[in-house]
Design a protein around this motif. Structure first.
Motif, PDB file in Angstrom:
ATOM      1  N   TYR A  34       0.812  -1.215   0.000  1.00 58.74           N
ATOM      2  CA  TYR A  34       0.000   0.000   0.000  1.00 58.74           C
ATOM      3  C   TYR A  34       0.847   1.268   0.000  1.00 58.74           C
ATOM      4  O   TYR A  34       0.562   2.198  -0.731  1.00 58.74           O
ATOM      5  CB  TYR A  34      -0.926   0.015   1.223  1.00 58.74           C
ATOM      6  CG  TYR A  34      -1.978  -1.044   1.157  1.00 58.74           C
ATOM      7  CD1 TYR A  34      -3.164  -0.831   0.464  1.00 58.74           C
ATOM      8  CD2 TYR A  34      -1.790  -2.276   1.759  1.00 58.74           C
ATOM      9  CE1 TYR A  34      -4.135  -1.806   0.382  1.00 58.74           C
ATOM     10  CE2 TYR A  34      -2.757  -3.262   1.687  1.00 58.74           C
ATOM     11  CZ  TYR A  34      -3.925  -3.023   1.003  1.00 58.74           C
ATOM     12  OH  TYR A  34      -4.887  -3.984   0.920  1.00 58.74           O
ATOM     13  N   LYS A  63      -0.616   6.858  -6.325  1.00 56.04           N
ATOM     14  CA  LYS A  63      -1.923   7.510  -6.152  1.00 56.04           C
ATOM     15  C   LYS A  63      -1.763   8.914  -5.581  1.00 56.04           C
ATOM     16  O   LYS A  63      -2.422   9.842  -6.029  1.00 56.04           O
ATOM     17  CB  LYS A  63      -2.817   6.697  -5.214  1.00 56.04           C
ATOM     18  CG  LYS A  63      -3.142   5.329  -5.713  1.00 56.04           C
ATOM     19  CD  LYS A  63      -4.128   5.391  -6.828  1.00 56.04           C
ATOM     20  CE  LYS A  63      -4.509   3.975  -7.224  1.00 56.04           C
ATOM     21  NZ  LYS A  63      -5.137   3.915  -8.494  1.00 56.04           N
ATOM     22  N   VAL A  77       1.895   6.668  -1.726  1.00 56.52           N
ATOM     23  CA  VAL A  77       0.716   5.826  -1.573  1.00 56.52           C
ATOM     24  C   VAL A  77       0.465   5.152  -2.921  1.00 56.52           C
ATOM     25  O   VAL A  77       0.150   5.823  -3.907  1.00 56.52           O
ATOM     26  CB  VAL A  77      -0.512   6.647  -1.119  1.00 56.52           C
ATOM     27  CG1 VAL A  77      -1.739   5.759  -1.020  1.00 56.52           C
ATOM     28  CG2 VAL A  77      -0.227   7.329   0.204  1.00 56.52           C
ATOM     29  N   GLU A  80      -4.879   2.643  -1.881  1.00 51.67           N
ATOM     30  CA  GLU A  80      -5.544   3.151  -0.693  1.00 51.67           C
ATOM     31  C   GLU A  80      -5.827   2.003   0.259  1.00 51.67           C
ATOM     32  O   GLU A  80      -6.222   0.915  -0.159  1.00 51.67           O
ATOM     33  CB  GLU A  80      -6.845   3.870  -1.061  1.00 51.67           C
ATOM     34  CG  GLU A  80      -6.641   5.107  -1.924  1.00 51.67           C
ATOM     35  CD  GLU A  80      -5.866   6.215  -1.226  1.00 51.67           C
ATOM     36  OE1 GLU A  80      -5.803   6.250   0.018  1.00 51.67           O
ATOM     37  OE2 GLU A  80      -5.323   7.072  -1.928  1.00 51.67           O
ATOM     38  N   TYR A  82      -8.204   0.702   2.958  1.00 49.94           N
ATOM     39  CA  TYR A  82      -9.588   0.948   3.435  1.00 49.94           C
ATOM     40  C   TYR A  82      -9.845   0.188   4.687  1.00 49.94           C
ATOM     41  O   TYR A  82      -9.406  -0.819   4.974  1.00 49.94           O
ATOM     42  CB  TYR A  82     -10.596   0.568   2.383  1.00 49.94           C
ATOM     43  CG  TYR A  82     -10.470   1.414   1.131  1.00 49.94           C
ATOM     44  CD1 TYR A  82     -10.923   2.721   1.159  1.00 49.94           C
ATOM     45  CD2 TYR A  82      -9.900   0.942  -0.026  1.00 49.94           C
ATOM     46  CE1 TYR A  82     -10.808   3.522   0.023  1.00 49.94           C
ATOM     47  CE2 TYR A  82      -9.773   1.723  -1.144  1.00 49.94           C
ATOM     48  CZ  TYR A  82     -10.238   3.004  -1.121  1.00 49.94           C
ATOM     49  OH  TYR A  82     -10.129   3.809  -2.222  1.00 49.94           O
TER      50      TYR A  82
END
Length: 82
Positions: A34, A63, A77, A80, A82
């Motif tokens: 991640y 990202k 990053v 993401e 979550y």
């Protein structure tokens, strides 16, 4: 198997060398990675920090870029969490 959070130490590297190390880390990041935590240092690491933002701001593999928990760390990053 890749790690969810990778860490790369860039201390002592010039910007061109750091780009190669970061690119290698991004390529080796698996689908479960991640974040890549880039440790560049604060006093002499500001040129590396600026390079990271300039080079990877529009990289489709990244990202977003966020500051780390201190001024000598920048986090890429990749996915993401979550």
């Amino acid at each position: 198997m890749s790690e969810a959070f990778m860490q790369v130490d860039l201390h002592g590297l010039r910007t061109g060398e750091a780009v190669k190390v970061i690119d290698k880390a991004i390529r080796s990041a698996g689908t479960t990675t991640y974040h890549i935590r880039l440790i560049h240092g604060y006093n002499r690491g500001t040129s590396l920090r600026n390079m990271i933002y300039d080079e990877y701001r529009y990289d489709p593999r990244v990202k977003r870029i966020i500051p780390g928990d201190n001024p000598g760390i920048t986090v890429l990053v990749l996915r993401e969490l979550y």
